[in-house]
Write an enzyme that holds these catalytic residues in place. Structure first.
Site, PDB file in Angstrom:
ATOM      1  N   THR A 103      -4.985 -20.277  30.621  1.00 36.68           N
ATOM      2  CA  THR A 103      -4.893 -21.750  30.635  1.00 36.68           C
ATOM      3  C   THR A 103      -3.446 -22.228  30.789  1.00 36.68           C
ATOM      4  O   THR A 103      -3.207 -23.282  31.357  1.00 36.68           O
ATOM      5  CB  THR A 103      -5.495 -22.343  29.349  1.00 36.68           C
ATOM      6  OG1 THR A 103      -4.926 -21.674  28.214  1.00 36.68           O
ATOM      7  CG2 THR A 103      -6.997 -22.170  29.314  1.00 36.68           C
ATOM      8  N   THR A 104      -2.491 -21.442  30.290  1.00 37.46           N
ATOM      9  CA  THR A 104      -1.073 -21.785  30.488  1.00 37.46           C
ATOM     10  C   THR A 104      -0.647 -21.400  31.905  1.00 37.46           C
ATOM     11  O   THR A 104       0.054 -22.157  32.579  1.00 37.46           O
ATOM     12  CB  THR A 104      -0.184 -21.050  29.454  1.00 37.46           C
ATOM     13  OG1 THR A 104      -0.743 -21.220  28.156  1.00 37.46           O
ATOM     14  CG2 THR A 104       1.226 -21.586  29.466  1.00 37.46           C
ATOM     15  N   ASP A 113      -1.815 -21.727  23.041  1.00 39.11           N
ATOM     16  CA  ASP A 113      -2.874 -21.752  24.045  1.00 39.11           C
ATOM     17  C   ASP A 113      -2.719 -23.040  24.861  1.00 39.11           C
ATOM     18  O   ASP A 113      -2.749 -24.136  24.308  1.00 39.11           O
ATOM     19  CB  ASP A 113      -4.244 -21.719  23.339  1.00 39.11           C
ATOM     20  CG  ASP A 113      -5.392 -21.807  24.329  1.00 39.11           C
ATOM     21  OD1 ASP A 113      -5.401 -21.022  25.289  1.00 39.11           O
ATOM     22  OD2 ASP A 113      -6.268 -22.671  24.149  1.00 39.11           O
ATOM     23  N   ASP A 142     -11.055 -16.816  22.974  1.00 38.23           N
ATOM     24  CA  ASP A 142     -10.434 -16.482  24.264  1.00 38.23           C
ATOM     25  C   ASP A 142     -10.680 -15.014  24.611  1.00 38.23           C
ATOM     26  O   ASP A 142     -10.942 -14.674  25.765  1.00 38.23           O
ATOM     27  CB  ASP A 142      -8.928 -16.751  24.224  1.00 38.23           C
ATOM     28  CG  ASP A 142      -8.603 -18.235  24.359  1.00 38.23           C
ATOM     29  OD1 ASP A 142      -9.558 -19.030  24.472  1.00 38.23           O
ATOM     30  OD2 ASP A 142      -7.411 -18.605  24.343  1.00 38.23           O
TER      31      ASP A 142
END
Length: 534
Positions: free
Chosen positions: A95-96, A62, A402
């Site tokens: 998020t990446t 993550d 998530d």
């Protein structure tokens, strides 16, 4: 005598050189952070093993988790760490993606700056491009009905496909969807505009496997009941009291010691203590409570063996060490009120449950207390996470959170879009066509922005061990033919229609990533000096 023109030009030249050097330094530092997490993107992305300063070991892919644990020193690089955290707060997923996207945009900026284009012109063109991309993605998206559970599960499965626990997504995806739907009012799910994920409590219990994870429509404590000999371990039709006072002998406010040298006096102290505790236990029994929750105490013992003995004789089940932050959640779930003093204990402050009791967890032998059949006036849910060790449970916890954020994103903005790099390629193609019709610097900068968007499908293909140039070229051809949902199927290793494969994600994840990445890049571009204050 007035200074010569050459002196001015020299100063200006020095200033410009300094600004250029600082900007280049910022871009290189930020790109280094983006490259560090780039290999973690997508279903075939690699995981990172992190050893923290405390000696603790963490496994995750993550982006927000990896970057938050990295010891980043450069100020511009820290902006990318904060960028991933902003995406985590706004959408919960991607998020990446947002960091990789920011890295690609900064790469595009390097090329534009080397051609002599002013940073302000690049920043304004990028901001305009982000607005156009958002509009293109909205046109390519599809509506979603919050009562269509299958569509929500498919979106959550796509989110979980890139996690360490992806092989357990068939168990975790329905749990994540049902836990969020459980806290939305039943009147009209499509009328809700947001959900508070703090209404879902994650309880971690080592033992068993992730497949043993379950959703509880009630309350679970990850330790068994506290009982002395003969105390009950299960109660039907429970009346529950949550107390914040201590069931132990009173102490003075100041730290002091009492020296007793007379046996008669000692006997009297013990007798008075016994009488004091018995009186309190009788008041609890008189209120009608048959389950007692005791809040953890720091200053003195929250309970002692004598009070547990009296409560066991009265047939009252006791659960101890309720943490202070959990008190509000417990009260909302059970419909009870916290009781700060024994005199304020009354039947109207009690909560209720059909069944309360110890449950032995399969695979470990640990006991947990389950409260089933609760009134649940506050609309709360509990997820009981299982796993073989702390690392697995911690990663499962992050993954389920998530997944819940994905459902929350759909509550905020009820649109789904294809995954597998499809929206980025669609936006890149349409934006490139728009750039051809524009004039001036904007056309040049927006073309560079469109090319930078291709980094997502390129990285997905690269991480999956495919030939990225062949795959991206094929993907571009499909989109040019009008297949809006064409994306990369990393398992089959070819370009497929993502809507047919049910690889879908919330629109908010993609648009939020584009807008936040663009905002950060524009901010880095406008910095021309670095001032270090001691």
């Amino acid at each position: 005598m007035a200074p010569s023109a050459s002196a001015y030009s020299g100063e200006t030249f020095n200033e410009r050189t300094k600004g250029k050097d600082v900007r280049t330094s910022n871009i290189i530092a930020a790109k280094a952070v983006a490259n560090a997490v780039r290999t973690s993107l997508g279903p075939r992305g690699m995981d990172k093993l992190m050893q923290l300063s405390s000696g603790e070991v963490l496994i995750s892919n993550d982006g927000a988790t990896i970057l938050s644990k990295m010891n980043v020193l450069h100020p511009a690089a820290k902006m990318l760490v904060e960028l991933s955290q902003s995406q985590d707060i706004e959408a919960g997923d991607g998020t990446t993606t947002v960091v990789v996207l920011a890295g690609a945009l900064l790469e595009a900026c390097s090329g534009l700056l080397s051609k002599g284009i002013h940073p302000t012109a690049i920043a304004s063109a990028f901001a305009r491009a982000a607005g156009l991309v958002t509009r293109i993605m909205e046109d390519a998206s599809r509506d979603v009905d919050m009562n269509d559970r299958d569509a929500l599960v498919n979106a959550v499965t796509t989110c979980l496909s890139s996690k360490v626990v992806s092989q357990n997504s068939d168990i975790l995806a329905p749990i994540a969807v049902d836990s969020v739907l459980g806290i939305i009012p039943d009147v009209d799910r499509n009328a809700a505009i947001n959900v508070d994920l703090r209404d879902i409590r994650m309880v971690q219990q080592i033992g068993g496997t992730i497949d043993d994870t379950e959703l509880v429509n009630g309350l679970v404590f990850n330790k068994g009941t506290t009982k002395s000999a003969g105390g009950p371990s299960r109660i039907e039709n429970a009346k529950i009291a949550l107390i914040q006072f201590c069931l132990s002998a009173p102490k003075t406010d100041m730290d002091n010691s009492v020296v007793v040298s007379d046996y008669a006096a000692m006997d009297r102290i013990l007798r008075d203590e016994r009488k004091y505790l018995l009186q309190m236990c009788k008041k609890i029994k008189k209120s009608g409570a048959n389950v007692l929750l005791i809040q953890k105490s720091i200053l003195r013992d929250a309970y002692n063996e004598l009070s547990l003995h009296f409560l066991a004789k009265m047939g009252i089940l006791v659960v101890t060490d309720i943490e202070r932050p959990d008190v509000e959640f417990v009260c909302r779930t059970l419909g009870c009120s916290p009781i700060a003093h024994i005199d304020s204990l009354s039947p109207d402050k009690l909560g209720s449950a059909q069944h309360v009791g110890d449950v032995v967890m399969p695979g470990s032998g640990h006991k947990v207390v389950k409260f089933m059949g609760v009134a649940n006036p506050g609309k709360t849910m509990t997820v009981l996470l299982r796993g073989s060790n702390d690392l697995v449970i911690a990663e499962a916890n992050r993954s389920v959170h998530d997944a819940q954020c994905v459902v929350r994103s759909l509550v905020k903005k009820r649109y789904l879009i294809a995954g597998g790099g499809a929206p980025e390629m669609e936006a890149s193609l349409k934006l490139g066509e728009m750039a051809k019709e524009m004039t001036g610097l904007d056309s040049y900068c927006i073309r560079a922005f469109a090319d930078a968007l291709e980094v997502i499908p390129y990285t997905l293909a690269e991480n999956a061990g495919l030939r990225p140039i062949d795959i991206v070229t094929e993907l571009r051809r499909k989109h040019a033919e009008g297949v809006m949902g064409a994306g990369i199927d990393v398992r089959a290793g070819k370009v497929m229609d993502m809507y047919e494969l049910d690889v879908i994600q919330p629109l908010l994840v993609s648009t939020s990533a584009i807008n936040l990445a663009t905002e950060t890049v524009c901010m880095i571009l406008k910095v021309d000096d670095l001032v270090i204050v001691q």
